[in-house]
Design an enzyme around this catalytic site. Sequence first.
Site, PDB file in Angstrom:
ATOM      1  CE1 TYR A 298      -3.352   2.873   0.711  1.00  0.00           C
ATOM      2  CE2 TYR A 298      -2.147   3.254   2.749  1.00  0.00           C
ATOM      3  CZ  TYR A 298      -3.096   3.648   1.824  1.00  0.00           C
ATOM      4  OH  TYR A 298      -3.788   4.824   2.010  1.00  0.00           O
TER       5      TYR A 298
HETATM    6  N1  LIG Z   1      -8.977   7.246   5.800  1.00  0.00           N
HETATM    7  C1  LIG Z   1      -7.685   7.332   6.123  1.00  0.00           C
HETATM    8  O1  LIG Z   1      -7.317   7.297   7.308  1.00  0.00           O
HETATM    9  C2  LIG Z   1      -6.642   7.479   5.056  1.00  0.00           C
HETATM   10  C3  LIG Z   1      -5.309   7.577   5.461  1.00  0.00           C
HETATM   11  C4  LIG Z   1      -4.325   7.719   4.492  1.00  0.00           C
HETATM   12  C5  LIG Z   1      -4.667   7.800   3.158  1.00  0.00           C
HETATM   13  N2  LIG Z   1      -5.981   7.667   2.786  1.00  0.00           N
HETATM   14  C6  LIG Z   1      -6.296   7.752   1.365  1.00  0.00           C
HETATM   15  O2  LIG Z   1      -7.344   8.681   1.187  1.00  0.00           O
HETATM   16  C7  LIG Z   1      -8.199   8.273   0.118  1.00  0.00           C
HETATM   17  C8  LIG Z   1      -9.630   8.178   0.597  1.00  0.00           C
HETATM   18  O3  LIG Z   1      -9.680   7.253   1.679  1.00  0.00           O
HETATM   19  P1  LIG Z   1     -11.028   6.825   2.373  1.00  0.00           P
HETATM   20  O4  LIG Z   1     -10.725   6.566   3.796  1.00  0.00           O
HETATM   21  O5  LIG Z   1     -12.110   7.773   2.008  1.00  0.00           O
HETATM   22  O6  LIG Z   1     -11.239   5.407   1.666  1.00  0.00           O
HETATM   23  P2  LIG Z   1     -12.559   4.743   1.049  1.00  0.00           P
HETATM   24  O7  LIG Z   1     -12.192   3.335   0.741  1.00  0.00           O
HETATM   25  O8  LIG Z   1     -13.707   4.981   1.955  1.00  0.00           O
HETATM   26  O9  LIG Z   1     -12.793   5.555  -0.283  1.00  0.00           O
HETATM   27  C9  LIG Z   1     -12.198   5.215  -1.523  1.00  0.00           C
HETATM   28  C10 LIG Z   1     -13.311   5.093  -2.554  1.00  0.00           C
HETATM   29  O10 LIG Z   1     -12.697   4.834  -3.809  1.00  0.00           O
HETATM   30  C11 LIG Z   1     -13.480   3.878  -4.498  1.00  0.00           C
HETATM   31  N3  LIG Z   1     -12.592   3.178  -5.430  1.00  0.00           N
HETATM   32  C12 LIG Z   1     -11.593   2.306  -5.135  1.00  0.00           C
HETATM   33  N4  LIG Z   1     -11.000   1.876  -6.260  1.00  0.00           N
HETATM   34  C13 LIG Z   1     -11.639   2.495  -7.294  1.00  0.00           C
HETATM   35  C14 LIG Z   1     -11.479   2.455  -8.697  1.00  0.00           C
HETATM   36  N5  LIG Z   1     -10.545   1.699  -9.275  1.00  0.00           N
HETATM   37  N6  LIG Z   1     -12.299   3.222  -9.454  1.00  0.00           N
HETATM   38  C15 LIG Z   1     -13.263   3.993  -8.887  1.00  0.00           C
HETATM   39  N7  LIG Z   1     -13.455   4.067  -7.549  1.00  0.00           N
HETATM   40  C16 LIG Z   1     -12.652   3.321  -6.758  1.00  0.00           C
HETATM   41  C17 LIG Z   1     -14.035   2.956  -3.420  1.00  0.00           C
HETATM   42  O11 LIG Z   1     -15.224   2.308  -3.842  1.00  0.00           O
HETATM   43  C18 LIG Z   1     -14.278   3.936  -2.272  1.00  0.00           C
HETATM   44  O12 LIG Z   1     -15.610   4.398  -2.264  1.00  0.00           O
HETATM   45  C19 LIG Z   1      -7.617   6.967  -0.393  1.00  0.00           C
HETATM   46  O13 LIG Z   1      -6.756   7.257  -1.466  1.00  0.00           O
HETATM   47  C20 LIG Z   1      -6.813   6.444   0.778  1.00  0.00           C
HETATM   48  O14 LIG Z   1      -5.769   5.595   0.369  1.00  0.00           O
HETATM   49  C21 LIG Z   1      -6.967   7.525   3.709  1.00  0.00           C
END
Ligand SMILES: NC(=O)c1ccc[n+]([C@@H]2O[C@H](COP(=O)([O-])OP(=O)(O)OC[C@H]3O[C@@H](n4cnc5c(N)ncnc54)[C@H](O)[C@@H]3O)[C@@H](O)[C@H]2O)c1
Length: 321
Positions: free
Chosen positions: A154
């Site tokens: 990741y």
């Molecule tokens: N929540 C956290 O603590 C955190 C921490 C570090 C980084 N992030 C990053 O922030 C971003 C948002 O995180 P989040 O917590 O909202 O995650 P989340 O999984 O709730 O949201 C990601 C969304 O992207 C969609 N998705 C995934 N692959 C896809 C694809 N190929 N095409 C279209 N849609 C797709 C999923 O269905 C999901 O709804 C992500 O990039 C994650 O890696 C989040």
Amino acid sequence: MKILVTGIAGFIGSYVAEFFLNERCAVIGIDNLNSYYDPALKRARLSRLEGRAGCTFVEGDISDRTVMAELVSRHPDITHVVHLAAQAGVRQSLIDPYAYVNANVMGHVTLLEAVRQLKSLEHIVYASSSSVYGLNTSLPFREDDEVDSPGSLYAVTKRANELTARAYAHLYGLPQTGLRFFTAYGPWGRPDMAYYAFARAIMTGQPLTLYAGAGLARDFTYIDDIVRGVVGVVTHAPASGTRLLNLGGDHPAPVRRLVSLLEEKLGREAMIVEKERPLSDVEATWASIEAIETLTGWKPRISLEAGIDRFVVWFLGYEGV
Ligand SMILES: NC(=O)c1ccc[n+]([C@@H]2O[C@H](COP(=O)([O-])OP(=O)(O)OC[C@H]3O[C@@H](n4cnc5c(N)ncnc54)[C@H](O)[C@@H]3O)[C@@H](O)[C@H]2O)c1
């Protein structure tokens, strides 16, 4: 402003879209509603956005070139991109590494290839992660720290996003900002994350796994603070090139403290099972937030106690317990 939000049905994406719709901006959202966690939660988040003036939802995959080419040809006046779609979660990247390469690497490149055709594009803000700091132990983590020791695939994909952004800025002059999020939490959050999984375990009388080590800590960041951070950066495009900013609470808390708060707010005791920390999980995270504060004046406002309080109120209602 016309904003493309990828991952609009996700935890952070749904809030960011809501913010811009409240500001009367046009929002185009894309999400493939995959089943990494319950798609019903994604649909429930979406249902709060769909039907609102200015909101367009496309169900599709960002790594699909045809889908992305069609999206930009239909919306040639997109001015800003907030790219949040990804396969998230550190531990799952040991189970299904391919999903990370598809969504995070291929998806990011496909998005960039599509949006670089847009004449009106001003800024791309994309999600990176505190995970890029990997095995680093010098706290707090600063944006200029060396990040060549990832602890998971990741983290590798998120670091690849940062380097890809830099190359695309150099090659095509795309202004981009990568945000290194630190453990976002709150209502409508992700069931795969510890705070949510712990709450479920406590309410259903199941044991919860806590990784051993008194130093286990996370820089928890409440969702409203995350959203203020993201939207504050959107209108601050770098004059040239790319930049990276930490977006974290600046108050790391022991994971044991998180469990105690959940016990207190839920009024039940947790059954804790201690296990050795997996190699993919880092011991502690802590964001240096000087850079984002200097750029936008952003500071986190919500304490872990207040944030967990709000999460628990939502959790009890949503889960119907
Ligand atoms: N929540 C956290 O603590 C955190 C921490 C570090 C980084 N992030 C990053 O922030 C971003 C948002 O995180 P989040 O917590 O909202 O995650 P989340 O999984 O709730 O949201 C990601 C969304 O992207 C969609 N998705 C995934 N692959 C896809 C694809 N190929 N095409 C279209 N849609 C797709 C999923 O269905 C999901 O709804 C992500 O990039 C994650 O890696 C989040």
